[in-house]
Design an enzyme around this catalytic site. Structure first.
Site, short mmCIF file in Angstrom:
data_model
loop_
_atom_site.label_atom_id
_atom_site.label_comp_id
_atom_site.label_asym_id
_atom_site.label_seq_id
_atom_site.Cartn_x
_atom_site.Cartn_y
_atom_site.Cartn_z
N ARG A 17 0.90 -1.15 0.00
CA ARG A 17 -0.10 0.09 0.17
C ARG A 17 1.03 1.24 0.10
NH1 ARG A 17 -1.70 -3.50 3.92
NH2 ARG A 17 -3.87 -4.48 3.53
N LYS A 72 -1.01 -2.47 8.38
CA LYS A 72 -1.99 -1.91 8.96
C LYS A 72 -2.16 -2.52 10.16
CE LYS A 72 -5.76 -1.41 6.63
NZ LYS A 72 -6.99 -1.86 5.65
N HIS A 123 -4.07 2.15 -4.69
CA HIS A 123 -4.48 0.85 -4.78
C HIS A 123 -4.43 0.26 -5.98
CE1 HIS A 123 -4.51 0.21 -0.44
NE2 HIS A 123 -5.35 -0.60 -0.58
N ARG A 125 -1.67 -2.19 -6.41
CA ARG A 125 -2.16 -3.07 -5.95
C ARG A 125 -3.16 -4.06 -6.36
NH1 ARG A 125 -1.19 -4.98 -0.30
NH2 ARG A 125 -3.36 -5.61 0.49
N HIS A 138 -3.13 -10.25 3.28
CA HIS A 138 -4.56 -9.89 3.94
C HIS A 138 -4.71 -10.47 5.29
CE1 HIS A 138 -6.58 -8.52 -0.10
NE2 HIS A 138 -6.03 -7.78 0.58
N TYR A 151 -11.70 -10.32 -5.33
CA TYR A 151 -11.16 -10.87 -6.50
C TYR A 151 -11.95 -12.22 -6.94
CZ TYR A 151 -7.61 -7.42 -5.09
OH TYR A 151 -6.91 -6.54 -4.74
#
Length: 407
Positions: A249, A273, A346, A349, A372, A381
């Site tokens: 990111r 994150k 993004h 990404r 993730h 996706y």
């Protein structure tokens, strides 16, 4: 000689200049800022405002009234407020006392910020926007009156969201920020009702939820343009390359520190994150780009942040908007139309994940590459994976039909 060269703020300009010099600003830049502030000082003289009476709000007003260096700039406004803060720091002025209502709101938002940092682990940018919308929500409901969260009702939440959405292009982010604030109020016992459930969901069709991405050729065109364009630099190319190849990111890219790279092991520590850290391998292409940037471009910065500004004092970026600007410029230069009016980082990404899915990677593998924490995040996706299976099935069907006709 202009009259504003000698103003009431002259005795404090030297100490103000020293604060800039300590941050490694160049002498030319400091001289420019002093010239701007002298014009602000002249406006203060005209308005009868002494330095000891200058407040932050008053400085902003004076800065807007003063002459500008050129049309469209806001330098007098910005530097007038910074000068007012300097006067406050050195004791020339005293802070304006808050009213009881203002103090109560400040305490509530300060506790909320602590919650966002310690319990939610959000990024600084997300915290900023969440606090801003929480404050706007309180303004909408209570105005200048005393804040009483116990009086909040579901109608207040719906009314605020409708009010904000009526004049903005934002979609679900507003609801998300407000919902976090309402969750905090209930969790801390300030409200007896779980008002987060009353926040309406932002409608979004399934087709619109497809990840916005570029084709592999489009990604390579963007990288080549930034690499070869004299308007950009090795820093700009390296930041985009890391996102395109490693799926980082933008906030993770600008957070990279010099010590995060293990050159011997070929790994990069990613500050993700929620305060989570991961190690990802770096390819020879990425390593070469990083090495070139460090050798040829990175200025004499005192910080340990990898990517810093070109201009002194060579500080880290305040947010990731620099990456969006580079990407938007590259899309325009390569003749590619952005998938949305707002170009977000993004995009690269999503492009990497889409390329992996089209190459046959499973959703679990895509989630591992993107780091993730929840499979739900990777499910965006899934539609691409379904479309690929449909295309494969259609291709098999056409092949069987062709074979049947030959028989």
């Amino acid at each position: 000689m202009p009259q504003y060269l000698q103003t009431c703020i002259e005795p404090y300009l030297a100490s103000f200049a020293k604060s800039f010099a300590a941050e490694n600003y160049t002498a030319g830049t400091i001289k420019t800022y002093q010239s701007i502030l002298r014009k602000v000082g002249y406006a203060m003289d005209v308005g009868g405002i002494s330095p000891s009476a200058l407040t932050l709000d008053m400085a902003g007003h004076v800065g807007r009234q003063g002459p500008r260096k050129k049309i469209g700039t806001r330098w007098p406004y910005r530097w007038a407020r910074r000068f007012a803060q300097h006067l406050l720091d050195i004791g020339v002025t005293q802070p304006v006392p808050l009213t009881e209502a203002q103090q109560a709101r400040a305490n509530l938002l300060a506790d909320f910020e602590t919650y966002l940092v310690k319990h939610r682990g959000l990024s600084l940018r997300t915290i900023y926007h969440t606090l801003r919308f929480a404050n706007r929500f309180l303004d909408h409901r209570f105005g200048d009156a005393m804040v009483d969260p116990g009086r909040l009702r579901p109608a207040d939440v719906i009314s605020f969201i409708e009010h904000v959405l009526a004049g903005t292009r934002r979609d679900k982010t507003i609801v998300t920020h407000v919902r976090i604030f309402l969750q905090y109020l209930f969790g801390s016992g300030v409200t007896a009702t779980y008002l987060a459930l009353s926040a309406p969901r932002a409608a979004k069709r399934w087709g619109a939820r497809l990840p916005r991405h570029l084709s592999p050729e489009g990604v390579e065109a963007v990288l080549a343009n930034v690499r070869d364009n004299p308007r950009h630099s090795a820093r700009d190319y390296t930041m985009l390359l890391i996102m395109a190849r490693l799926g980082l990111r933008a906030a993770e890219v600008i957070a990279i520190q010099l010590d995060d790279i293990d050159w011997r092991a070929g790994e990069l520590l990613v500050r993700g994150k929620c305060g989570l850290h991961d190690r990802v391998p770096i390819s020879a292409e990425v390593g070469e780009a990083l090495s070139r940037y460090l050798r040829e471009e990175r200025g004499p910065a005192f910080c340990r942040t990898m990517f810093v500004t070109h201009r002194a004092p060579h500080r880290p970026f305040r947010d990731s908007q620099i990456v969006n600007a580079i990407l938007k410029d590259a899309l325009k230069a390569t003749g590619q139309k952005p998938v949305t009016p707002y170009v977000g980082s993004h995009l690269l990404r999503h492009s990497l994940a889409t390329q992996l899915v089209n190459a046959g990677a499973s959703l679990d593998e895509v989630g591992d590459v993107l780091r993730h924490r929840s499979r739900t995040s990777t499910m965006i996706y899934a539609r691409l994976d379904i479309d690929r299976e449909i295309d494969l099935a259609a291709g098999c069907r056409d092949e069987l039909v062709a074979q049947h006709r030959q028989v």
